[in-house]
Design a protein around this motif. Structure first.
Motif, PDB file in Angstrom:
ATOM      1  N   CYS A  14      80.522 100.633  97.819  1.00 10.94           N
ATOM      2  CA  CYS A  14      79.935 100.814  99.138  1.00 10.94           C
ATOM      3  C   CYS A  14      80.739 100.020 100.171  1.00 10.94           C
ATOM      4  CB  CYS A  14      78.477 100.353  99.145  1.00 10.94           C
ATOM      5  SG  CYS A  14      77.730 100.431 100.784  1.00 10.94           S
ATOM      6  N   PRO A  15      81.153 100.678 101.268  1.00 10.19           N
ATOM      7  CA  PRO A  15      81.914  99.960 102.280  1.00 10.19           C
ATOM      8  C   PRO A  15      81.064  98.981 103.096  1.00 10.19           C
ATOM      9  CG  PRO A  15      81.527 102.205 102.992  1.00 10.19           C
ATOM     10  CD  PRO A  15      81.015 102.099 101.581  1.00 10.19           C
ATOM     11  N   TYR A  16      79.744  99.128 103.073  1.00 15.88           N
ATOM     12  CA  TYR A  16      78.871  98.233 103.826  1.00 15.88           C
ATOM     13  C   TYR A  16      78.520  96.964 103.053  1.00 15.88           C
ATOM     14  CZ  TYR A  16      78.032 101.689 107.470  1.00 15.88           C
ATOM     15  OH  TYR A  16      78.178 102.564 108.502  1.00 15.88           O
ATOM     16  N   CYS A  17      77.986  97.129 101.851  1.00 17.39           N
ATOM     17  CA  CYS A  17      77.458  95.963 101.131  1.00 17.39           C
ATOM     18  C   CYS A  17      78.291  95.554  99.918  1.00 17.39           C
ATOM     19  CB  CYS A  17      76.009  96.214 100.700  1.00 17.39           C
ATOM     20  SG  CYS A  17      75.811  97.505  99.452  1.00 17.39           S
ATOM     21  N   GLY A  18      79.251  96.383  99.528  1.00 14.78           N
ATOM     22  CA  GLY A  18      80.110  96.033  98.406  1.00 14.78           C
ATOM     23  C   GLY A  18      79.546  96.342  97.035  1.00 14.78           C
ATOM     24  N   THR A  19      78.361  96.969  96.977  1.00 11.19           N
ATOM     25  CA  THR A  19      77.789  97.323  95.681  1.00 11.19           C
ATOM     26  C   THR A  19      78.710  98.314  94.977  1.00 11.19           C
ATOM     27  OG1 THR A  19      75.537  96.979  96.474  1.00 11.19           O
ATOM     28  CG2 THR A  19      75.794  98.357  94.511  1.00 11.19           C
ATOM     29  N   GLY A  20      78.976  98.047  93.704  1.00 14.70           N
ATOM     30  CA  GLY A  20      79.809  98.940  92.909  1.00 14.70           C
ATOM     31  C   GLY A  20      78.962  99.979  92.191  1.00 14.70           C
ATOM     32  N   TYR A  21      79.493 101.164  92.069  1.00 15.33           N
ATOM     33  CA  TYR A  21      78.823 102.256  91.368  1.00 15.33           C
ATOM     34  C   TYR A  21      79.779 102.799  90.321  1.00 15.33           C
ATOM     35  CZ  TYR A  21      75.335 102.179  95.042  1.00 15.33           C
ATOM     36  OH  TYR A  21      74.341 101.780  95.901  1.00 15.33           O
ATOM     37  N   ARG A  22      79.210 103.171  89.177  1.00 16.53           N
ATOM     38  CA  ARG A  22      80.011 103.703  88.074  1.00 16.53           C
ATOM     39  C   ARG A  22      79.250 104.870  87.470  1.00 16.53           C
ATOM     40  NH1 ARG A  22      81.023  99.352  83.652  1.00 16.53           N
ATOM     41  NH2 ARG A  22      80.125  98.449  85.461  1.00 16.53           N
ATOM     42  N   LEU A  23      79.976 105.920  87.127  1.00 19.67           N
ATOM     43  CA  LEU A  23      79.357 107.052  86.446  1.00 19.67           C
ATOM     44  C   LEU A  23      79.169 106.707  84.976  1.00 19.67           C
ATOM     45  CD1 LEU A  23      81.398 109.963  88.029  1.00 19.67           C
ATOM     46  CD2 LEU A  23      79.069 109.247  88.585  1.00 19.67           C
ATOM     47  N   ALA A  52      75.703 110.736  95.063  1.00 16.23           N
ATOM     48  CA  ALA A  52      75.436 109.297  95.124  1.00 16.23           C
ATOM     49  C   ALA A  52      75.535 108.793  96.554  1.00 16.23           C
ATOM     50  CB  ALA A  52      76.441 108.563  94.245  1.00 16.23           C
ATOM     51  N   HIS A  53      74.623 107.884  96.874  1.00 13.93           N
ATOM     52  CA  HIS A  53      74.650 107.271  98.197  1.00 13.93           C
ATOM     53  C   HIS A  53      74.180 105.832  98.095  1.00 13.93           C
ATOM     54  CE1 HIS A  53      70.251 107.532  98.533  1.00 13.93           C
ATOM     55  NE2 HIS A  53      70.383 108.719  97.959  1.00 13.93           N
ATOM     56  N   CYS A  54      74.514 105.068  99.103  1.00 10.24           N
ATOM     57  CA  CYS A  54      74.081 103.685  99.206  1.00 10.24           C
ATOM     58  C   CYS A  54      73.532 103.489 100.612  1.00 10.24           C
ATOM     59  CB  CYS A  54      75.265 102.743  98.958  1.00 10.24           C
ATOM     60  SG  CYS A  54      74.784 101.003  98.771  1.00 10.24           S
ATOM     61  N   PRO A  55      72.424 102.783 100.799  1.00  7.45           N
ATOM     62  CA  PRO A  55      71.689 102.070  99.782  1.00  7.45           C
ATOM     63  C   PRO A  55      70.984 103.036  98.834  1.00  7.45           C
ATOM     64  CG  PRO A  55      70.563 101.881 101.892  1.00  7.45           C
ATOM     65  CD  PRO A  55      71.846 102.596 102.138  1.00  7.45           C
ATOM     66  N   ASN A  56      70.810 102.589  97.601  1.00  4.96           N
ATOM     67  CA  ASN A  56      70.146 103.442  96.620  1.00  4.96           C
ATOM     68  C   ASN A  56      68.646 103.147  96.643  1.00  4.96           C
ATOM     69  OD1 ASN A  56      69.437 101.405  94.488  1.00  4.96           O
ATOM     70  ND2 ASN A  56      71.660 101.154  94.432  1.00  4.96           N
ATOM     71  N   PRO A  57      67.822 104.019  96.076  1.00  2.19           N
ATOM     72  CA  PRO A  57      66.366 103.863  96.136  1.00  2.19           C
ATOM     73  C   PRO A  57      65.833 102.566  95.519  1.00  2.19           C
ATOM     74  CG  PRO A  57      66.943 106.067  95.397  1.00  2.19           C
ATOM     75  CD  PRO A  57      68.215 105.265  95.442  1.00  2.19           C
ATOM     76  N   LEU A 101      78.999 108.345  98.586  1.00  2.00           N
ATOM     77  CA  LEU A 101      80.098 107.698  97.877  1.00  2.00           C
ATOM     78  C   LEU A 101      81.064 108.704  97.269  1.00  2.00           C
ATOM     79  CD1 LEU A 101      77.814 105.137  96.070  1.00  2.00           C
ATOM     80  CD2 LEU A 101      79.227 104.698  98.083  1.00  2.00           C
ATOM     81  N   ASP A 102      82.341 108.399  97.378  1.00  6.49           N
ATOM     82  CA  ASP A 102      83.396 109.178  96.728  1.00  6.49           C
ATOM     83  C   ASP A 102      83.864 108.392  95.515  1.00  6.49           C
ATOM     84  OD1 ASP A 102      83.551 111.355  98.505  1.00  6.49           O
ATOM     85  OD2 ASP A 102      84.764 110.163  99.895  1.00  6.49           O
ATOM     86  N   PHE A 103      83.839 109.025  94.348  1.00  3.02           N
ATOM     87  CA  PHE A 103      84.265 108.366  93.116  1.00  3.02           C
ATOM     88  C   PHE A 103      85.746 108.575  92.888  1.00  3.02           C
ATOM     89  CE2 PHE A 103      79.748 108.722  92.651  1.00  3.02           C
ATOM     90  CZ  PHE A 103      79.406 107.524  92.060  1.00  3.02           C
ATOM     91  N   ASP A 104      86.399 107.547  92.352  1.00  2.77           N
ATOM     92  CA  ASP A 104      87.810 107.663  92.025  1.00  2.77           C
ATOM     93  C   ASP A 104      87.967 108.352  90.669  1.00  2.77           C
ATOM     94  OD1 ASP A 104      87.287 105.728  90.054  1.00  2.77           O
ATOM     95  OD2 ASP A 104      88.255 104.107  91.170  1.00  2.77           O
ATOM     96  N   HIS A 105      89.200 108.444  90.193  1.00  2.00           N
ATOM     97  CA  HIS A 105      89.473 109.125  88.918  1.00  2.00           C
ATOM     98  C   HIS A 105      88.901 108.383  87.718  1.00  2.00           C
ATOM     99  CE1 HIS A 105      91.852 112.148  90.834  1.00  2.00           C
ATOM    100  NE2 HIS A 105      92.670 111.260  91.359  1.00  2.00           N
ATOM    101  N   HIS A 106      88.500 107.142  87.910  1.00  2.00           N
ATOM    102  CA  HIS A 106      87.909 106.347  86.832  1.00  2.00           C
ATOM    103  C   HIS A 106      86.386 106.399  86.864  1.00  2.00           C
ATOM    104  CE1 HIS A 106      91.885 104.779  86.030  1.00  2.00           C
ATOM    105  NE2 HIS A 106      92.003 104.475  87.303  1.00  2.00           N
ATOM    106  N   GLY A 107      85.819 107.173  87.823  1.00  2.00           N
ATOM    107  CA  GLY A 107      84.367 107.282  87.917  1.00  2.00           C
ATOM    108  C   GLY A 107      83.720 106.083  88.577  1.00  2.00           C
ATOM    109  N   GLU A 108      84.450 105.405  89.480  1.00  2.00           N
ATOM    110  CA  GLU A 108      83.912 104.238  90.157  1.00  2.00           C
ATOM    111  C   GLU A 108      83.992 104.410  91.663  1.00  2.00           C
ATOM    112  OE1 GLU A 108      86.031 100.862  88.619  1.00  2.00           O
ATOM    113  OE2 GLU A 108      85.091 101.058  86.651  1.00  2.00           O
ATOM    114  N   ALA A 109      83.026 103.798  92.368  1.00  2.00           N
ATOM    115  CA  ALA A 109      83.003 103.814  93.824  1.00  2.00           C
ATOM    116  C   ALA A 109      82.427 102.485  94.303  1.00  2.00           C
ATOM    117  CB  ALA A 109      82.146 104.968  94.325  1.00  2.00           C
TER     118      ALA A 109
END
Length: 64
Positions: A46-55, A18-23, A36-44
């Motif tokens: 973006c340090p630039y724009c704040g977009t949240g990602y979830r598996l 996973a990377h940001c910005p995404n396509p 992006l590095d995901f935490d133990h809950h499957g969430e990350a």
């Protein structure tokens, strides 16, 4: 002033690594690509724009 809520992007195994910005993001909102590095809950986040990602449920991360 209300705080703007950033979107949550759900990813599956085909979206990894996973990377940001995404396509799906518009070109005008670009910033340097960051993986992006995901935490133990499957969430990350973006340090630039704040977009949240979830598996997505059932997505398995494989270690290298």
């Amino acid at each position: 002033m209300t705080q703007k809520t950033m979107p949550i992007v759900e990813l599956t195994a085909k979206d990894l690594p996973a990377h940001c910005p995404n396509p799906a993001m518009p070109l005008w909102s670009s910033h340097p690509r960051v993986f992006l590095d995901f935490d133990h809950h499957g969430e990350a986040k973006c340090p630039y724009c704040g977009t949240g990602y979830r598996l997505a449920p059932g997505t398995v991360l494989k270690n290298h």
